[in-house]
Design an enzyme around this catalytic site. Structure first.
Site, PDB file in Angstrom:
ATOM      1  N   ASP A  37      -1.975 -13.408  48.111  1.00  0.00           N
ATOM      2  CA  ASP A  37      -1.937 -13.994  49.451  1.00  0.00           C
ATOM      3  C   ASP A  37      -2.909 -15.159  49.477  1.00  0.00           C
ATOM      4  O   ASP A  37      -4.125 -14.969  49.603  1.00  0.00           O
ATOM      5  CB  ASP A  37      -2.312 -12.934  50.488  1.00  0.00           C
ATOM      6  N   HIS A  38      -2.374 -16.385  49.365  1.00  0.00           N
ATOM      7  CA  HIS A  38      -3.199 -17.585  49.300  1.00  0.00           C
ATOM      8  C   HIS A  38      -2.676 -18.646  50.248  1.00  0.00           C
ATOM      9  O   HIS A  38      -1.470 -18.709  50.539  1.00  0.00           O
ATOM     10  CB  HIS A  38      -3.165 -18.170  47.873  1.00  0.00           C
ATOM     11  N   GLY A 105     -12.230 -12.168  50.702  1.00  0.00           N
ATOM     12  CA  GLY A 105     -11.677 -13.512  50.643  1.00  0.00           C
ATOM     13  C   GLY A 105     -12.449 -14.522  49.832  1.00  0.00           C
ATOM     14  O   GLY A 105     -13.500 -14.238  49.255  1.00  0.00           O
ATOM     15  N   GLU A 106     -11.872 -15.736  49.815  1.00  0.00           N
ATOM     16  CA  GLU A 106     -12.483 -16.880  49.134  1.00  0.00           C
ATOM     17  C   GLU A 106     -12.490 -18.078  50.081  1.00  0.00           C
ATOM     18  O   GLU A 106     -11.561 -18.256  50.880  1.00  0.00           O
ATOM     19  CB  GLU A 106     -11.695 -17.269  47.872  1.00  0.00           C
ATOM     20  N   ASN A 109      -9.295 -20.402  50.569  1.00  0.00           N
ATOM     21  CA  ASN A 109      -8.211 -20.137  51.509  1.00  0.00           C
ATOM     22  C   ASN A 109      -8.666 -20.015  52.952  1.00  0.00           C
ATOM     23  O   ASN A 109      -7.885 -20.260  53.867  1.00  0.00           O
ATOM     24  CB  ASN A 109      -7.509 -18.834  51.122  1.00  0.00           C
ATOM     25  N   GLY A 173     -18.091  -5.418  43.089  1.00  0.00           N
ATOM     26  CA  GLY A 173     -19.450  -4.960  42.864  1.00  0.00           C
ATOM     27  C   GLY A 173     -19.671  -3.624  43.529  1.00  0.00           C
ATOM     28  O   GLY A 173     -18.808  -3.125  44.280  1.00  0.00           O
ATOM     29  N   ALA A 176     -19.241  -3.288  47.500  1.00  0.00           N
ATOM     30  CA  ALA A 176     -17.854  -3.328  47.944  1.00  0.00           C
ATOM     31  C   ALA A 176     -17.109  -2.066  47.531  1.00  0.00           C
ATOM     32  O   ALA A 176     -16.254  -1.568  48.272  1.00  0.00           O
ATOM     33  CB  ALA A 176     -17.166  -4.573  47.386  1.00  0.00           C
TER      34      ALA A 176
END
Length: 328
Positions: A37-38, A105-106, A109, A173, A176
């Protein structure tokens, strides 16, 4: 027993190509589909980025395989209330075969509406509250929510599946992984890391699925495969938090200059050696994963699916999964 699925890369392929791949995946014997999903691809060489909810609707009409987003960020670009509606409709269209993968997320996006990109701690707080909102709306009750990050007023979902879509929480990590164990119905992580799986299990994830994925490049010429991966997906070898904080494909292109073909050759399965493909996939099984999704980089999709149907999936499904390796 571990389930093996196919990973649809929205960043690399057109909508029509993704539908063709889904059909071929089912014919080849894969047991599920994952889809990214991007809003942007990672770099311009990949060159695509279809809207995932349109794709899931279309996929539901061409395949009966379950579909999982790997993963959606429900916090900034699209409000969690709207994500809840999208997930409920996807679950109805797939006859209950939709699983909602969620992550923090990033910037690539999520910055597009000129929102600030929060620190990692805040992103995890936002993810937790977004999950709360999605779960409330998934009951079909009218919801008013006023939280730290989100407000919802008099919202109710009318199109609902018989059971809410499971929420799989992504993490790379320990913090998360702990969050996934505490609030998730499953855990998504992309490296076969047994210690993260153990953290998830101890935090409340016992008995819940662990999902991972990898990309490979089938080709009869190994060097050509390495070159293909280096051109299309060098970003997967970038270290640390860079993939979360770089804001544009152009920034990734600059960072990708640090990735060499030798690094690709060492890290990614390239070529047509069946034993190498088997070893890469079963590393996830040994680490305690329940589902593994494999994606083919570049062209030769039909040949990839033939290879996996004939040479890989029969060996994977015929071999009982090994016990997870204990973490040290």
């Amino acid at each position: 027993m571990t389930r093996y699925g196919y990973f649809l890369s929205s960043e690399e392929f057109t909508p029509g190509e993704l539908l063709d791949q889904a059909r071929m995946a089912q014919e080849a014997g894969f047991q599920g589909l994952a889809i990214s999903d991007h809003f942007h691809p990672w770099n311009d060489e990949q060159g695509e980025s279809a809207f995932v909810w349109s794709m899931i609707g279309a996929l539901s009409q061409v395949t009966s395989l379950p579909i999982t987003t790997l993963v959606t960020c429900p916090t900034i670009r699209i409000h969690p209330a709207v994500n809840a509606q999208a997930a409920a409709t996807a679950a109805v269209l797939t006859g209950g075969g939709f699983r909602f993968g969620l992550g923090s997320g990033e910037a690539l996006n999520e910055h597009i509406l000129d929102d600030d990109w929060p620190d990692a701690d805040v992103r995890l707080e936002m993810l937790e509250e977004a999950v709360e909102v999605i779960r409330k709306l998934s009951t079909g009750e009218r919801v008013t929510h006023r939280g730290t990050h989100y407000a919802v007023r008099n919202a109710r979902l009318y199109t609902l599946p018989d059971q809410p879509a499971p929420l799989y929480i992504s993490g790379f990590g320990p913090r998360a992984a702990e969050l996934a164990g505490r609030i998730g119905d499953g855990f998504v992580t992309m490296q076969p890391d047994a210690s993260l799986v153990e953290t998830f299990r101890k935090a409340g994830g016992a008995g819940k699925p662990v999902v991972g994925g990898l990309k490979v490049c089938w080709d009869t010429d190994r060097h050509r495969a390495v070159t293909t991966v280096h051109r299309l997906w060098p970003n997967e070898q970038l270290p640390g938090e860079l993939p979360q904080i770089l804001p544009t494909p152009e920034h990734f292109q600059q960072a990708n200059a640090l990735v060499t073909e030798d690094m690709i050759a060492e890290a990614v399965v390239c070529g047509d050696n069946a034993d190498e493909h088997i070893e890469a996939v079963t590393a996830y099984t040994r680490a305690g994963f329940d589902e593994v999704y494999v994606g083919q980089i570049g062209p030769d999709q039909r040949q990839f699916f033939d290879f996996y149907r004939n040479d890989i999936l029969p060996r994977l499904t015929a071999t009982a999964p090994a016990d997870p390796q204990p973490s040290r």
